[in-house]
Design an enzyme around this catalytic site. Structure first.
Site, PDB file in Angstrom:
ATOM      1  N   CYS A   1      17.148  13.918  12.204  1.00 26.23           N
ATOM      2  CA  CYS A   1      17.857  14.543  13.315  1.00 26.23           C
ATOM      3  C   CYS A   1      18.814  13.521  13.911  1.00 26.23           C
ATOM      4  O   CYS A   1      18.453  12.363  14.126  1.00 26.23           O
ATOM      5  CB  CYS A   1      16.826  14.987  14.359  1.00 26.23           C
ATOM      6  SG  CYS A   1      17.525  15.255  15.986  1.00 26.23           S
TER       7      CYS A   1
ATOM      8  N   ASP B   1     -13.911  -0.086  -1.498  1.00 25.05           N
ATOM      9  CA  ASP B   1     -13.138   0.296  -2.669  1.00 25.05           C
ATOM     10  C   ASP B   1     -12.043  -0.733  -2.929  1.00 25.05           C
ATOM     11  O   ASP B   1     -10.891  -0.548  -2.577  1.00 25.05           O
ATOM     12  CB  ASP B   1     -12.538   1.688  -2.457  1.00 25.05           C
ATOM     13  CG  ASP B   1     -12.141   2.326  -3.762  1.00 25.05           C
ATOM     14  OD1 ASP B   1     -12.404   1.724  -4.817  1.00 25.05           O
ATOM     15  OD2 ASP B   1     -11.563   3.421  -3.726  1.00 25.05           O
TER      16      ASP B   1
ATOM     17  N   CYS C   1      17.837  20.046  13.157  1.00 27.83           N
ATOM     18  CA  CYS C   1      16.597  19.685  13.828  1.00 27.83           C
ATOM     19  C   CYS C   1      16.006  20.926  14.505  1.00 27.83           C
ATOM     20  O   CYS C   1      16.693  21.592  15.275  1.00 27.83           O
ATOM     21  CB  CYS C   1      16.890  18.608  14.869  1.00 27.83           C
ATOM     22  SG  CYS C   1      15.467  18.260  15.921  1.00 27.83           S
TER      23      CYS C   1
ATOM     24  N   CYS D   1      16.161  20.305  18.577  1.00 27.66           N
ATOM     25  CA  CYS D   1      17.383  20.218  19.390  1.00 27.66           C
ATOM     26  C   CYS D   1      18.602  20.792  18.687  1.00 27.66           C
ATOM     27  O   CYS D   1      19.702  20.741  19.213  1.00 27.66           O
ATOM     28  CB  CYS D   1      17.628  18.774  19.826  1.00 27.66           C
ATOM     29  SG  CYS D   1      18.152  17.701  18.475  1.00 27.66           S
TER      30      CYS D   1
ATOM     31  N   CYS E   1      17.388  14.636  21.840  1.00 24.73           N
ATOM     32  CA  CYS E   1      16.333  15.381  21.138  1.00 24.73           C
ATOM     33  C   CYS E   1      14.993  15.147  21.833  1.00 24.73           C
ATOM     34  O   CYS E   1      14.492  14.027  21.866  1.00 24.73           O
ATOM     35  CB  CYS E   1      16.254  14.940  19.680  1.00 24.73           C
ATOM     36  SG  CYS E   1      14.906  15.757  18.794  1.00 24.73           S
TER      37      CYS E   1
ATOM     38  N   ASP F   1     -13.810  12.556 -11.155  1.00 25.37           N
ATOM     39  CA  ASP F   1     -13.836  12.987 -12.554  1.00 25.37           C
ATOM     40  C   ASP F   1     -14.526  11.952 -13.417  1.00 25.37           C
ATOM     41  O   ASP F   1     -15.317  12.276 -14.311  1.00 25.37           O
ATOM     42  CB  ASP F   1     -12.414  13.203 -13.081  1.00 25.37           C
ATOM     43  CG  ASP F   1     -11.806  14.467 -12.504  1.00 25.37           C
ATOM     44  OD1 ASP F   1     -10.584  14.588 -12.482  1.00 25.37           O
ATOM     45  OD2 ASP F   1     -12.595  15.333 -12.052  1.00 25.37           O
TER      46      ASP F   1
ATOM     47  N   LYS G   1     -19.650   0.921   0.608  1.00 28.47           N
ATOM     48  CA  LYS G   1     -19.186   0.468  -0.696  1.00 28.47           C
ATOM     49  C   LYS G   1     -17.666   0.359  -0.591  1.00 28.47           C
ATOM     50  O   LYS G   1     -16.960   1.357  -0.467  1.00 28.47           O
ATOM     51  CB  LYS G   1     -19.572   1.486  -1.770  1.00 28.47           C
ATOM     52  CG  LYS G   1     -19.194   1.037  -3.169  1.00 28.47           C
ATOM     53  CD  LYS G   1     -19.850   1.956  -4.199  1.00 28.47           C
ATOM     54  CE  LYS G   1     -19.667   1.425  -5.604  1.00 28.47           C
ATOM     55  NZ  LYS G   1     -18.284   1.405  -6.042  1.00 28.47           N
TER      56      LYS G   1
ATOM     57  N   LYS H   1     -22.521   7.861  -3.547  1.00 30.13           N
ATOM     58  CA  LYS H   1     -21.091   8.121  -3.506  1.00 30.13           C
ATOM     59  C   LYS H   1     -20.762   9.262  -2.550  1.00 30.13           C
ATOM     60  O   LYS H   1     -21.543  10.187  -2.373  1.00 30.13           O
ATOM     61  CB  LYS H   1     -20.581   8.490  -4.914  1.00 30.13           C
ATOM     62  CG  LYS H   1     -20.741   7.390  -5.947  1.00 30.13           C
ATOM     63  CD  LYS H   1     -19.968   6.160  -5.618  1.00 30.13           C
ATOM     64  CE  LYS H   1     -18.740   5.828  -6.386  1.00 30.13           C
ATOM     65  NZ  LYS H   1     -18.403   6.210  -7.675  1.00 30.13           N
TER      66      LYS H   1
ATOM     67  N   ASP I   1     -16.803   9.837 -12.505  1.00 31.88           N
ATOM     68  CA  ASP I   1     -18.242   9.914 -12.265  1.00 31.88           C
ATOM     69  C   ASP I   1     -18.859  11.108 -12.983  1.00 31.88           C
ATOM     70  O   ASP I   1     -19.966  11.037 -13.509  1.00 31.88           O
ATOM     71  CB  ASP I   1     -18.533  10.028 -10.765  1.00 31.88           C
ATOM     72  CG  ASP I   1     -18.306   8.695 -10.059  1.00 31.88           C
ATOM     73  OD1 ASP I   1     -18.057   8.713  -8.846  1.00 31.88           O
ATOM     74  OD2 ASP I   1     -18.378   7.649 -10.731  1.00 31.88           O
TER      75      ASP I   1
ATOM     76  N   TYR J   1     -20.874  -9.661   0.084  1.00 31.11           N
ATOM     77  CA  TYR J   1     -22.073  -8.824   0.145  1.00 31.11           C
ATOM     78  C   TYR J   1     -23.121  -9.203  -0.895  1.00 31.11           C
ATOM     79  O   TYR J   1     -24.162  -8.574  -0.971  1.00 31.11           O
ATOM     80  CB  TYR J   1     -21.717  -7.343   0.017  1.00 31.11           C
ATOM     81  CG  TYR J   1     -20.859  -7.001  -1.179  1.00 31.11           C
ATOM     82  CD1 TYR J   1     -21.357  -7.113  -2.476  1.00 31.11           C
ATOM     83  CD2 TYR J   1     -19.545  -6.561  -1.014  1.00 31.11           C
ATOM     84  CE1 TYR J   1     -20.584  -6.819  -3.564  1.00 31.11           C
ATOM     85  CE2 TYR J   1     -18.744  -6.266  -2.114  1.00 31.11           C
ATOM     86  CZ  TYR J   1     -19.269  -6.402  -3.384  1.00 31.11           C
ATOM     87  OH  TYR J   1     -18.500  -6.111  -4.474  1.00 31.11           O
TER      88      TYR J   1
ATOM     89  N   SER K   1     -22.800  -3.768 -12.282  1.00 28.62           N
ATOM     90  CA  SER K   1     -22.294  -2.553 -11.683  1.00 28.62           C
ATOM     91  C   SER K   1     -23.456  -1.897 -10.941  1.00 28.62           C
ATOM     92  O   SER K   1     -24.564  -2.430 -10.946  1.00 28.62           O
ATOM     93  CB  SER K   1     -21.800  -1.697 -12.833  1.00 28.62           C
ATOM     94  OG  SER K   1     -21.280  -0.530 -12.360  1.00 28.62           O
TER      95      SER K   1
HETATM   96  S1  IVH Z   1     -23.518  -4.856  -4.733  1.00 30.07           S
HETATM   97  C1  IVH Z   1     -25.718  -6.280  -8.451  1.00 30.07           C
HETATM   98  N1  IVH Z   1     -22.376  -4.031  -2.553  1.00 30.07           N
HETATM   99  O1  IVH Z   1     -19.132  -1.688  -6.402  1.00 30.07           O
HETATM  100  C2  IVH Z   1     -24.950  -5.406  -7.567  1.00 30.07           C
HETATM  101  N2  IVH Z   1     -21.205  -3.765  -4.596  1.00 30.07           N
HETATM  102  O2  IVH Z   1     -20.064  -0.037  -8.623  1.00 30.07           O
HETATM  103  C3  IVH Z   1     -23.766  -6.073  -7.025  1.00 30.07           C
HETATM  104  N3  IVH Z   1     -18.970  -2.814  -4.339  1.00 30.07           N
HETATM  105  O3  IVH Z   1     -19.131  -4.199  -8.829  1.00 30.07           O
HETATM  106  C4  IVH Z   1     -22.880  -5.162  -6.297  1.00 30.07           C
HETATM  107  N4  IVH Z   1     -19.020  -2.633  -2.158  1.00 30.07           N
HETATM  108  O4  IVH Z   1     -17.308  -4.242  -6.990  1.00 30.07           O
HETATM  109  C5  IVH Z   1     -22.277  -4.143  -3.885  1.00 30.07           C
HETATM  110  N5  IVH Z   1     -21.408  -3.419  -0.535  1.00 30.07           N
HETATM  111  C6  IVH Z   1     -21.347  -3.536  -1.851  1.00 30.07           C
HETATM  112  C7  IVH Z   1     -20.198  -3.133  -2.544  1.00 30.07           C
HETATM  113  C8  IVH Z   1     -20.182  -3.251  -3.933  1.00 30.07           C
HETATM  114  C9  IVH Z   1     -18.286  -2.454  -3.238  1.00 30.07           C
HETATM  115  C10 IVH Z   1     -18.460  -2.693  -5.693  1.00 30.07           C
HETATM  116  C11 IVH Z   1     -18.601  -3.940  -6.532  1.00 30.07           C
HETATM  117  C12 IVH Z   1     -19.473  -3.547  -7.672  1.00 30.07           C
HETATM  118  C13 IVH Z   1     -19.211  -2.076  -7.734  1.00 30.07           C
HETATM  119  C14 IVH Z   1     -20.348  -1.376  -8.415  1.00 30.07           C
END
Ligand code: IVH
Length: 698
Positions: free
Chosen positions: A439, A122, A421, A424, A445, A37, A120, A316, A39, A228, A84
């Site tokens: 049970c 979470d 149950c 049994c 059982c 939502d 990515k 995503k 997004d 990363y 981000s």
């Molecule tokens: S790269 C300049 N790589 O996703 C870019 N971010 O929506 C730096 N995240 O703030 C981020 N896995 O918290 C990158 N393999 C990954 C990631 C990743 C999770 C998160 C991270 C970032 C957010 C952006």
């Protein structure tokens, strides 16, 4: 047609909604909008801004990365902003991403433009600053430019090195702090036992655990970290993204094993598909795949928009929600007798996977109540025939998130949860404070017996190759195994003939004898593993190891159980006094051993095993305690992993590279540059036999 005024007021609404969602997500670790939502709103906002550029607000949600840092932690200004990522939702968006970059750089369609693709994660992002190889601070993202100082907490995370060898003078390593599914479940189970706050998902649990004002709480939470990305650097890590990831790994960070180099959008989407397929089995949450231009010189040329890099995008995963019909409710009986309702659904695709079952948790959940009697789904109950919404999170078992009462069949009746149950017919009462019915049939059982046997052969228990859940069910149905001990008498009972087994579909001479060998191999077992394998309620892996460490030997444990039987007295007091052992666990263990039938079955099993005592760790006599050891060349008497584990058990620190801090180099045949360097630095060098002689008997 949307008017200028409509767009303006919608943008205002979106700014408010997204602002609130941001605060809830980043500031309070409690999301109030689900990701899909969120997004969707963000995309709507961008679309409106694209259509009416001059309506873009000064507080536009497109320009905001997170929320302002919360009070309580000191603040750290990031030397390089933490950004981000913009999002892609389908293959077309990925192709456009590639074209946009080519256009920006003036590259021909035929010029190679490789990308990395990686999950990515979470969790929540963290920036770790190292100076002269020492961790000097750790900061959360905050609003992208100022984050929270969580250094003390970050130091408690095992995946985060305190020191780096051969690192640039200044290096900021960035990545994601996350919690595995298993650790999340265990944490919530523990929280619920303590009456503490439950976390909505692993991400919230990770965030809540990292952002603790008391670092000891963070220490007790099993957080992990994948590196990363990076911030400020005194020298480049590599020429390419992939090279930099390798370098981060050499420096001692965990990087994601699914990271791959792809030669273009098609390959990216293929890798995305592969990752999506593995998603349910990764053991941690991911919400998409991140693509990055591999060439760091090109990344530098591409640079950033206000809050996102031009050289990266997050593809995503599709929203994992779908509506379908609830066709029935089955009751499954678990290992400890718990009656679990399972929804049988008209098959429906949720996030690319066909779902026909979903968990319904317990009778309260079906009735629309939570554990404390509060309403869930606005109090709507779930009935057979209902139109229900399926939610498939990163974890494996889908849930029912909602029910559409307007589509309820007229003859639908509230679900009558069984009080017996189904397997049994024993009574299945609900104990005070327990959300589930159980049970009471115990060993009579069949469902409990089979589930216990499956647990017994499970990966963290006896882990017998060739004897999985399917075989256990077959053998149980055929009457070959009724209790764990029977597994270890199979060979004798089938002995020379083995005819019955061989007559079964799928079993031949070879597979049967392989199975018996695999079983024999597992007769030697550690005390902790054995205890866990018994599948006693409340006695999980951690508890089993604590009990094993407390008693040390099987005899001591057996005697201890007899002495603790009255749930009082010195042995009992000592047992509940063990750090990490609660009264509930101890009672459950002692009760299991006090039940005459269960005890007899345990004794029959123990007689067929070689149960290993717990070796108490005492590094005071270790000649390598506190030393830094490096292994190089090929080892002939042990694997590298074994050598490392053994050295660590003896209190040594094992490093991958030789430096002035190295105390000892163990060099096998073929040792090269590390051995040479050790000589140069005057580091003591041993061969494998000398090493083994040094640690002999320890
Ligand atoms: S790269 C300049 N790589 O996703 C870019 N971010 O929506 C730096 N995240 O703030 C981020 N896995 O918290 C990158 N393999 C990954 C990631 C990743 C999770 C998160 C991270 C970032 C957010 C952006």
């Amino acid at each position: 047609m949307l008017t200028y005024e409509d767009a303006q007021s919608e943008l205002a609404q979106l700014a408010e909604m997204l602002g609130k969602a941001n605060t809830a997500y980043h500031g309070k670790d409690a999301p109030d909008l689900d990701d899909a939502d969120y997004d969707r709103l963000k995309r709507r906002n961008s679309a409106l801004e694209a259509a009416f550029p001059d309506l873009k607000r000064t507080d536009s949600p497109s320009d905001q990365v997170g929320a302002a840092p919360s009070e309580g932690f000191s603040k750290i200004t990031h030397a390089v902003s933490m950004l981000s990522l913009s999002n892609a939702f389908d293959a077309e968006d990925v192709t456009e991403f590639d074209s946009r970059i080519r256009k920006y750089l003036g590259l021909e369609a035929t010029t190679p433009l490789p990308f990395t693709a990686e999950p990515k994660i979470d969790g929540l992002s963290l920036s770790l600053r190292y100076e002269d190889g020492r961790l000097v601070h750790a900061a959360t993202r905050g609003d992208g430019s100022v984050g929270e100082n969580v250094t003390t907490n970050a130091r408690t995370i095992a995946d985060i090195p305190q020191r780096l060898a051969h690192a640039p003078k200044t290096v900021e390593v960035r990545g994601e702090v996350y919690m595995s599914h298993a650790d999340f479940e265990a944490l919530n189970a523990n929280q619920s036992k303590k009456g503490g706050k439950l976390f909505a998902n692993p991400r919230n649990a990770a965030a809540g655990s990292l952002r603790q004002l008391d670092a000891e709480i963070t220490r007790a939470r099993p957080l992990r970290f994948f590196a990363y990305a990076w911030g400020e650097l005194s020298e480049p890590l590599a020429d390419t993204q992939m090279g930099a990831i390798d370098r981060l790994e050499t420096l001692g960070f965990k990087t994601n094993p699914l990271t791959q180099l792809c030669d273009g959008p098609e390959a990216l989407v293929t890798h995305y598909g592969k990752i999506e397929q593995q998603r349910a089995n990764l053991g941690y949450d991911i919400d998409g795949v991140v693509y990055k231009v591999n060439d760091l010189a090109l990344q530098a040329r591409l640079g950033f928009r206000s809050t996102t890099p031009r050289w990266a995008i997050a593809h995503k995963f599709a929203a994992e929600l779908a509506w379908t019909r609830l066709e029935g409710i089955d009751i499954q009986v678990g290992r400890t007798g718990a009656l679990s309702p399972v929804a049988r659904l008209a098959p429906v695709t949720v996030g690319g996977v066909v779902v026909s079952n979903a968990t319904l948790h317990n009778e309260d959940y079906i009735a629309g109540r939570d554990a404390k009697g509060g309403e869930i789904r606005e109090g709507k109950d779930i009935r057979i025939g209902d139109w229900v919404q399926i939610y498939r999170a990163g974890d494996v078992i889908p849930k029912i998130a909602d029910v559409d009462i307007s589509k309820r069949p007229e003859d639908a009746v509230p679900f009558d949860f069984p009080h017996r149950c189904p397997e049994c017919q024993s009574d299945a009462p609900r104990e005070v404070g327990d959300a589930v019915r159980r049970c009471t049939g115990g060993l009579i059982c069949p469902a409990q017996t089979v589930e216990k046997l499956k647990h017994f052969v499970g990966r963290s228990a006896f882990d017998i190759e060739g004897l999985g859940a399917k075989q256990v069910e077959q053998f149980h149905t055929d009457g070959w195994i009724a209790e764990p001990a029977d597994i270890f008498t199979l060979r004798d009972r089938f002995g020379s003939g083995m005819q019955q087994l061989k007559n079964r579909e799928g079993w031949g001479d070879k597979s049967a004898s392989n199975l018996f060998d695999a079983i024999d191999e597992k007769r030697v077992i550690g005390l902790g593993r054995l205890l866990f394998a018994l599948g006693i309620r409340h006695v999980g892996e951690a508890a089993s190891n604590l009990f094993a460490a407390h008693f040390g030997t099987w005899t001591a444990l057996s005697d201890g159980m007899d002495a603790a039987k009255p749930l009082s007295g010195p042995v009992w007091d000592d047992l509940v006094g063990v750090d990490g052992v609660g009264e509930v666990m101890a009672t459950s263990l002692v009760n299991a051993f006090s039940n005459p039938e269960e005890r007899a079955a345990i004794n029959r099993l123990a007689a067929l095993l070689d149960i290993q005592d717990v070796v108490r760790r005492d590094t005071s006599s270790s000649p390598v305690a506190g030393k830094t050891v490096v292994f190089t060349g090929s080892l002939e008497k042990m694997t590298r992993a074994e050598a490392k584990a053994k050295a660590e058990r003896l209190g040594a620190k094992v490093s991958g590279s030789v430096s002035a801090k190295t105390d000892l180099l163990v060099a096998g045949p073929g040792a090269g540059s590390k051995a040479k360097k050790a000589v140069e630095l005057g580091v003591q060098t041993l061969d494998e036999d000398e090493w083994l002689a040094l640690i002999e008997g320890l």
